[in-house]
Design a protein around this motif. Structure first.
Motif, PDB file in Angstrom:
ATOM      1  N   ASP A 160       0.866  -1.176   0.000  1.00  0.00           N
ATOM      2  CA  ASP A 160       0.000   0.000   0.000  1.00  0.00           C
ATOM      3  C   ASP A 160       0.904   1.227   0.000  1.00  0.00           C
ATOM      4  OD1 ASP A 160      -1.728   2.113   0.458  1.00  0.00           O
ATOM      5  OD2 ASP A 160      -2.773   1.140   2.126  1.00  0.00           O
ATOM      6  N   LEU A 161       0.910   1.973  -1.089  1.00  0.00           N
ATOM      7  CA  LEU A 161       1.804   3.117  -1.217  1.00  0.00           C
ATOM      8  C   LEU A 161       1.472   4.247  -0.247  1.00  0.00           C
ATOM      9  CD1 LEU A 161       2.226   3.186  -5.095  1.00  0.00           C
ATOM     10  CD2 LEU A 161       3.771   2.211  -3.374  1.00  0.00           C
ATOM     11  N   ASP A 162       0.297   4.194   0.369  1.00  0.00           N
ATOM     12  CA  ASP A 162      -0.081   5.193   1.370  1.00  0.00           C
ATOM     13  C   ASP A 162       0.363   4.794   2.771  1.00  0.00           C
ATOM     14  OD1 ASP A 162      -1.271   6.840  -0.536  1.00  0.00           O
ATOM     15  OD2 ASP A 162      -3.229   5.862  -0.326  1.00  0.00           O
ATOM     16  N   ASN A 196       9.393   5.415   1.639  1.00  0.00           N
ATOM     17  CA  ASN A 196      10.584   5.647   0.807  1.00  0.00           C
ATOM     18  C   ASN A 196      10.281   5.574  -0.686  1.00  0.00           C
ATOM     19  OD1 ASN A 196      12.183   6.053   3.015  1.00  0.00           O
ATOM     20  ND2 ASN A 196      13.127   4.036   2.962  1.00  0.00           N
ATOM     21  N   LEU A 197       9.104   5.073  -1.052  1.00  0.00           N
ATOM     22  CA  LEU A 197       8.737   4.987  -2.465  1.00  0.00           C
ATOM     23  C   LEU A 197       8.061   6.254  -2.975  1.00  0.00           C
ATOM     24  CD1 LEU A 197       7.445   1.295  -2.577  1.00  0.00           C
ATOM     25  CD2 LEU A 197       9.665   2.180  -3.333  1.00  0.00           C
ATOM     26  N   ILE A 223      11.985  -3.244  -3.833  1.00  0.00           N
ATOM     27  CA  ILE A 223      10.979  -2.518  -4.604  1.00  0.00           C
ATOM     28  C   ILE A 223      11.454  -1.073  -4.663  1.00  0.00           C
ATOM     29  CG2 ILE A 223       8.551  -1.833  -4.761  1.00  0.00           C
ATOM     30  CD1 ILE A 223       8.935  -4.450  -2.369  1.00  0.00           C
ATOM     31  N   ALA A 224      11.559  -0.529  -5.870  1.00  0.00           N
ATOM     32  CA  ALA A 224      12.110   0.818  -6.032  1.00  0.00           C
ATOM     33  C   ALA A 224      11.216   1.658  -6.937  1.00  0.00           C
ATOM     34  CB  ALA A 224      13.516   0.735  -6.626  1.00  0.00           C
ATOM     35  N   LYS A 225      11.322   2.955  -6.737  1.00  0.00           N
ATOM     36  CA  LYS A 225      10.757   3.918  -7.680  1.00  0.00           C
ATOM     37  C   LYS A 225      11.965   4.483  -8.405  1.00  0.00           C
ATOM     38  CE  LYS A 225       7.399   7.648  -7.963  1.00  0.00           C
ATOM     39  NZ  LYS A 225       6.571   8.589  -7.163  1.00  0.00           N
TER      40      LYS A 225
END
Length: 146
Positions: free
Chosen positions: A47-49, A55-56, A70-72
């Motif tokens: 969940d990106l929230d 860190n993403l 997992i990276a942006k």
């Protein structure tokens, strides 16, 4: 044995007793990681929230979950690769913003392109690619899967 000779032998023995554990524990081969097996059956979400994904939020940021990095990337796209290095299976692969963004293992210096292709060779064995996973964004839920 004279007193002076006894003290000299005691000093050498004591010095050995004190330094031997340090020599064993402070070797050049000391690694901050574990040798692990490559994960299989990868299929999970982030969940990106959530706090774990903080860190993403920025390009170049990454998190570690289930032995996956997992990276942006620097272009703002989500990418994921095995945290387990293909060189000697240490769990130290991270995303770094060098050379446009690469996966890097600091144990022996292995570097990998974003598609998992090795960028260098660290010993006489041929370099092998690291596993790269699919990512799929649905709202604020990022799915990582094989």
């Amino acid at each position: 044995m004279e007193r002076k000779e006894f003290l000299r032998s005691l000093g050498a023995g004591a010095a050995f007793a004190l330094t031997f554990p340090c020599l064993q524990g402070c070797s050049k081969d000391e690694v901050n990681g574990n040798i692990v097996e490559e994960p299989t059956g990868i299929d999970f979400t982030v969940d990106l929230d959530s706090a774990e994904a903080a860190n993403l939020a920025n390009n170049g940021g990454f998190i570690l979950k289930n032995l996956v990095v997992i990276a942006k990337n620097l272009e703002g796209e989500f990418i994921a690769a095995s945290q387990v290095c293909s060189h000697e299976s240490y769990d130290q692969v991270r995303f770094v913003d060098q050379s446009g963004g690469i996966f890097y293992c600091d144990v022996h210096g292995s570097r990998f392109d974003q598609d998992g292709t090795p960028l260098n060779q660290v010993d006489s064995a041929p370099a092998k690619a690291i596993k790269v996973y699919n990512t799929e964004l649905n709202g604020s839920i990022l799915r990582i899967y094989e």
